[in-house]
Design a protein around this motif. Sequence first.
Motif, PDB file in Angstrom:
ATOM      1  N   ALA A  14      32.685  37.218  30.383  1.00 60.07           N
ATOM      2  CA  ALA A  14      32.718  38.620  30.805  1.00 60.07           C
ATOM      3  C   ALA A  14      33.478  38.761  32.112  1.00 60.07           C
ATOM      4  O   ALA A  14      34.323  39.642  32.260  1.00 60.07           O
ATOM      5  CB  ALA A  14      31.295  39.164  30.959  1.00 60.07           C
ATOM      6  N   ALA A  15      33.217  37.842  33.061  1.00 59.21           N
ATOM      7  CA  ALA A  15      33.894  37.915  34.351  1.00 59.21           C
ATOM      8  C   ALA A  15      35.374  37.657  34.186  1.00 59.21           C
ATOM      9  O   ALA A  15      36.212  38.328  34.805  1.00 59.21           O
ATOM     10  CB  ALA A  15      33.276  36.903  35.314  1.00 59.21           C
ATOM     11  N   ALA A  16      35.693  36.694  33.312  1.00 61.02           N
ATOM     12  CA  ALA A  16      37.095  36.389  33.073  1.00 61.02           C
ATOM     13  C   ALA A  16      37.796  37.589  32.477  1.00 61.02           C
ATOM     14  O   ALA A  16      38.928  37.928  32.862  1.00 61.02           O
ATOM     15  CB  ALA A  16      37.208  35.188  32.123  1.00 61.02           C
ATOM     16  N   PHE A  17      37.111  38.261  31.555  1.00 56.62           N
ATOM     17  CA  PHE A  17      37.690  39.449  30.927  1.00 56.62           C
ATOM     18  C   PHE A  17      37.961  40.527  31.970  1.00 56.62           C
ATOM     19  O   PHE A  17      39.035  41.115  32.017  1.00 56.62           O
ATOM     20  CB  PHE A  17      36.746  39.969  29.841  1.00 56.62           C
ATOM     21  CG  PHE A  17      37.241  41.231  29.182  1.00 56.62           C
ATOM     22  CD1 PHE A  17      38.309  41.198  28.297  1.00 56.62           C
ATOM     23  CD2 PHE A  17      36.646  42.451  29.461  1.00 56.62           C
ATOM     24  CE1 PHE A  17      38.776  42.362  27.706  1.00 56.62           C
ATOM     25  CE2 PHE A  17      37.118  43.617  28.878  1.00 56.62           C
ATOM     26  CZ  PHE A  17      38.181  43.573  27.990  1.00 56.62           C
ATOM     27  N   LEU A  18      36.972  40.737  32.837  1.00 56.28           N
ATOM     28  CA  LEU A  18      37.104  41.748  33.872  1.00 56.28           C
ATOM     29  C   LEU A  18      38.276  41.430  34.794  1.00 56.28           C
ATOM     30  O   LEU A  18      39.056  42.301  35.164  1.00 56.28           O
ATOM     31  CB  LEU A  18      35.817  41.842  34.690  1.00 56.28           C
ATOM     32  CG  LEU A  18      34.780  42.817  34.151  1.00 56.28           C
ATOM     33  CD1 LEU A  18      33.553  42.841  35.042  1.00 56.28           C
ATOM     34  CD2 LEU A  18      35.377  44.226  34.038  1.00 56.28           C
ATOM     35  N   ARG A  19      38.373  40.134  35.127  1.00 52.44           N
ATOM     36  CA  ARG A  19      39.442  39.730  36.029  1.00 52.44           C
ATOM     37  C   ARG A  19      40.795  39.980  35.370  1.00 52.44           C
ATOM     38  O   ARG A  19      41.741  40.428  35.998  1.00 52.44           O
ATOM     39  CB  ARG A  19      39.282  38.248  36.391  1.00 52.44           C
ATOM     40  CG  ARG A  19      40.283  37.820  37.419  1.00 52.44           C
ATOM     41  CD  ARG A  19      39.678  36.855  38.398  1.00 52.44           C
ATOM     42  NE  ARG A  19      38.921  35.793  37.735  1.00 52.44           N
ATOM     43  CZ  ARG A  19      38.933  34.529  38.161  1.00 52.44           C
ATOM     44  NH1 ARG A  19      39.634  34.194  39.200  1.00 52.44           N
ATOM     45  NH2 ARG A  19      38.228  33.619  37.555  1.00 52.44           N
ATOM     46  N   PHE A  20      40.879  39.685  34.063  1.00 56.80           N
ATOM     47  CA  PHE A  20      42.113  39.902  33.328  1.00 56.80           C
ATOM     48  C   PHE A  20      42.485  41.388  33.343  1.00 56.80           C
ATOM     49  O   PHE A  20      43.617  41.769  33.613  1.00 56.80           O
ATOM     50  CB  PHE A  20      41.955  39.407  31.886  1.00 56.80           C
ATOM     51  CG  PHE A  20      43.180  39.621  31.053  1.00 56.80           C
ATOM     52  CD1 PHE A  20      44.221  38.709  31.084  1.00 56.80           C
ATOM     53  CD2 PHE A  20      43.307  40.749  30.255  1.00 56.80           C
ATOM     54  CE1 PHE A  20      45.354  38.911  30.323  1.00 56.80           C
ATOM     55  CE2 PHE A  20      44.444  40.956  29.493  1.00 56.80           C
ATOM     56  CZ  PHE A  20      45.465  40.037  29.533  1.00 56.80           C
ATOM     57  N   VAL A  21      41.484  42.237  33.084  1.00 62.26           N
ATOM     58  CA  VAL A  21      41.736  43.669  33.047  1.00 62.26           C
ATOM     59  C   VAL A  21      42.180  44.160  34.423  1.00 62.26           C
ATOM     60  O   VAL A  21      43.081  44.984  34.557  1.00 62.26           O
ATOM     61  CB  VAL A  21      40.475  44.433  32.570  1.00 62.26           C
ATOM     62  CG1 VAL A  21      40.655  45.936  32.756  1.00 62.26           C
ATOM     63  CG2 VAL A  21      40.202  44.125  31.117  1.00 62.26           C
ATOM     64  N   ARG A  22      41.555  43.603  35.476  1.00 59.62           N
ATOM     65  CA  ARG A  22      41.917  43.990  36.833  1.00 59.62           C
ATOM     66  C   ARG A  22      43.369  43.624  37.125  1.00 59.62           C
ATOM     67  O   ARG A  22      44.144  44.409  37.643  1.00 59.62           O
ATOM     68  CB  ARG A  22      40.979  43.272  37.815  1.00 59.62           C
ATOM     69  CG  ARG A  22      41.222  43.544  39.273  1.00 59.62           C
ATOM     70  CD  ARG A  22      40.634  44.867  39.734  1.00 59.62           C
ATOM     71  NE  ARG A  22      39.213  45.025  39.449  1.00 59.62           N
ATOM     72  CZ  ARG A  22      38.240  44.671  40.292  1.00 59.62           C
ATOM     73  NH1 ARG A  22      38.545  44.108  41.434  1.00 59.62           N
ATOM     74  NH2 ARG A  22      36.996  44.909  39.992  1.00 59.62           N
ATOM     75  N   ALA A  23      43.748  42.399  36.701  1.00 61.26           N
ATOM     76  CA  ALA A  23      45.092  41.918  37.013  1.00 61.26           C
ATOM     77  C   ALA A  23      46.146  42.577  36.133  1.00 61.26           C
ATOM     78  O   ALA A  23      47.253  42.847  36.571  1.00 61.26           O
ATOM     79  CB  ALA A  23      45.150  40.396  36.867  1.00 61.26           C
ATOM     80  N   TYR A  24      45.799  42.804  34.877  1.00 62.79           N
ATOM     81  CA  TYR A  24      46.778  43.373  33.948  1.00 62.79           C
ATOM     82  C   TYR A  24      46.308  44.749  33.484  1.00 62.79           C
ATOM     83  O   TYR A  24      46.386  45.075  32.306  1.00 62.79           O
ATOM     84  CB  TYR A  24      47.000  42.440  32.757  1.00 62.79           C
ATOM     85  CG  TYR A  24      47.605  41.118  33.163  1.00 62.79           C
ATOM     86  CD1 TYR A  24      48.968  41.030  33.422  1.00 62.79           C
ATOM     87  CD2 TYR A  24      46.815  39.992  33.329  1.00 62.79           C
ATOM     88  CE1 TYR A  24      49.543  39.844  33.830  1.00 62.79           C
ATOM     89  CE2 TYR A  24      47.377  38.789  33.730  1.00 62.79           C
ATOM     90  CZ  TYR A  24      48.734  38.722  33.984  1.00 62.79           C
ATOM     91  OH  TYR A  24      49.290  37.531  34.390  1.00 62.79           O
ATOM     92  N   GLY A  25      45.795  45.556  34.404  1.00 60.89           N
ATOM     93  CA  GLY A  25      45.198  46.849  34.057  1.00 60.89           C
ATOM     94  C   GLY A  25      46.140  47.737  33.272  1.00 60.89           C
ATOM     95  O   GLY A  25      45.787  48.268  32.218  1.00 60.89           O
TER      96      GLY A  25
END
Lengths: 328, 313
Positions: A14-25
Amino acid sequence: MSHSPTLAPQPSPAAAFLRFVRAYGQETAVLVALLVIVVAVSLINPNYLGPTNINNIVAGNAYVAVAAIGMTMIILLGHIDVAVGALIGVLASIAGTLAVNGYPIWIAWLVPILVGVCVEAIIGVLVAYARIPAIVVTLGIVSILKGGLITVTQGVWISNLPPDFLIAQFRLFGIPSPVYFMVGLTIAAGLWMRYAPFGRAIYAVGGNVEAARTVGIRPERLTVGVFALHGMFAGIAAVLFGTQLQVIQSTVPNNLELTIITASVIGGVSIVGGRGTVFGSTLAAIFFSAVSSALVFLNISAYWLRAVLGLLILATVLADAMRRRQFH
Amino acid sequence: MLSRYVFRHETILALLLVLALALSANLSDRFFTVDNLLNQGRMLTEVGIIAIAMTFVIITGGIDLSVGSVLGLSAITLGVVWKTLGVPLPLAMVVAVLVGALCGAVNGLIIVKSRMPPMIATLGTLALYRGLAEGISQARSVRGYPDWFYVLGQGEVLGVPTQLWIFGALAIVAAVILGYQTFGRVTYAIGANETAARFSGLAVDRSKILIYTASGAMAALAAVTFVSRVSTTRSDMGMGIEMDAISAVVLGGTSIFGGRGTMIGTLLGILLIQTMKNGLTLAGVKGDGTIIVIGSILILTILISNIANRVRD
């Protein structure tokens, strides 16, 4: 993200997903919007997902996506190129002229790419060394290219193109060749910008020229190089554009450069430079095709297309502006 | 001291203009006729009116790419409000200008409120406004305006084309505001250093919104004279005119980074472009050949000016 995986604690999915979304929003947003459009329109009109239409959506605009790769790099550096639309028109005519005059096919494909590199390299020199703002240089180049194109072709369409020349109509495993070009070049450019020193330097210069200079990057040289590279992508885009149909018109779609710039911007390139990826710009180019095709399938007059695109640009950039304010 | 004047951008431009005029007169004896010169005045009005406002926009460090689309949308508004809604034509003209001003105000608000770069904001509204013009008109044109309306774009007052009077008046007012009024000072201050201008207590946001609103209104004025000149309303009117206007302003020595530029420079830029277009056309060069020359002149002038700047410093 840069530390090695053995040292880092394994992040929860979940955290990895969030980080991905943050970086590639922005890239994620465009992808979601694309899926929403496709699902919604196909529920209303199932023909939207027919193989012919999918082909049209993905392959028809592939040349825009290819040109947007180079434009993304230019905008990342904090420059702009409003001449690329006219350039693509000129290069397509060069390719067609060579092909009908009996030159070997590979020459007809290669020469426009080389000419594209040369023209953009000259623009790069004027921008980097003569310090003329890119918008002024390319504004002047637009007139030269457009005038030159009509003067040389006299507005006559190039027809009787040899079938071997029409590379955009080739298929491999049933998939049109522009799709391979789009996907291949996007991945190659994306990885190159992420991992190669030259590619990473684009972000460095776009983020802060002086900081980049202190770590040994030569911004002027890089700028000329990136413009030349952008010319190569424009050349490939021109060959794909010129071989889509059986004829090459002596004009290009109106405001083609704006469509290309828009694809880069909607795809997440920050116009102030330093942020964005080519994956986003390619997704945005496909998204455009999906939207314009959706209007047809929803029986909305095509005359509203430009208004819809305008709203999309404003909505994305407004969202980007608001997100920036939240995070900083 | 002398070199300060010799290397001024306006001086270079004036010399180029004299050269272009002399060459044009040499190439064709039809150039220096009253008919031809007045007719050229008619042709340059629309770009000229837009370039006046664009000078302010660019001096603030901004740009307005949407003016061509605002022109198109205002023209369509004029036609639709008059023909379809049956509103009297004078009132329809007012509505058209108001719509243009509203478009400009929207540009200004987006730029000021979201801090979006003007190039991107107006790129978005370029598509939006043109799309609205196309959507509303469905690409149908409006014709059959009453005769008195054509006085504006095809008639003359005291022997001079009507729209040239309007253009001249607007240019003088704009030059006075830019050169001698507080508002002009504020415009330069914003372009030179926006943060400093803000900290000095200048109304930066309000001035910018006002300038973009004026840019939209001027584009709408250009639309009205354009419709009157060509006797018809179409949704593709003014496509690409933003590039002509920006070229004229930049050729006129206004820095695209803001903070520097004059109304005289812009006027010289417009005159130079129109003289070259006309001179080359009379000399038998096709329209497409002339735009090549204009593009080259744009780049060369800025290049020479840059070099002159370095010499002067």
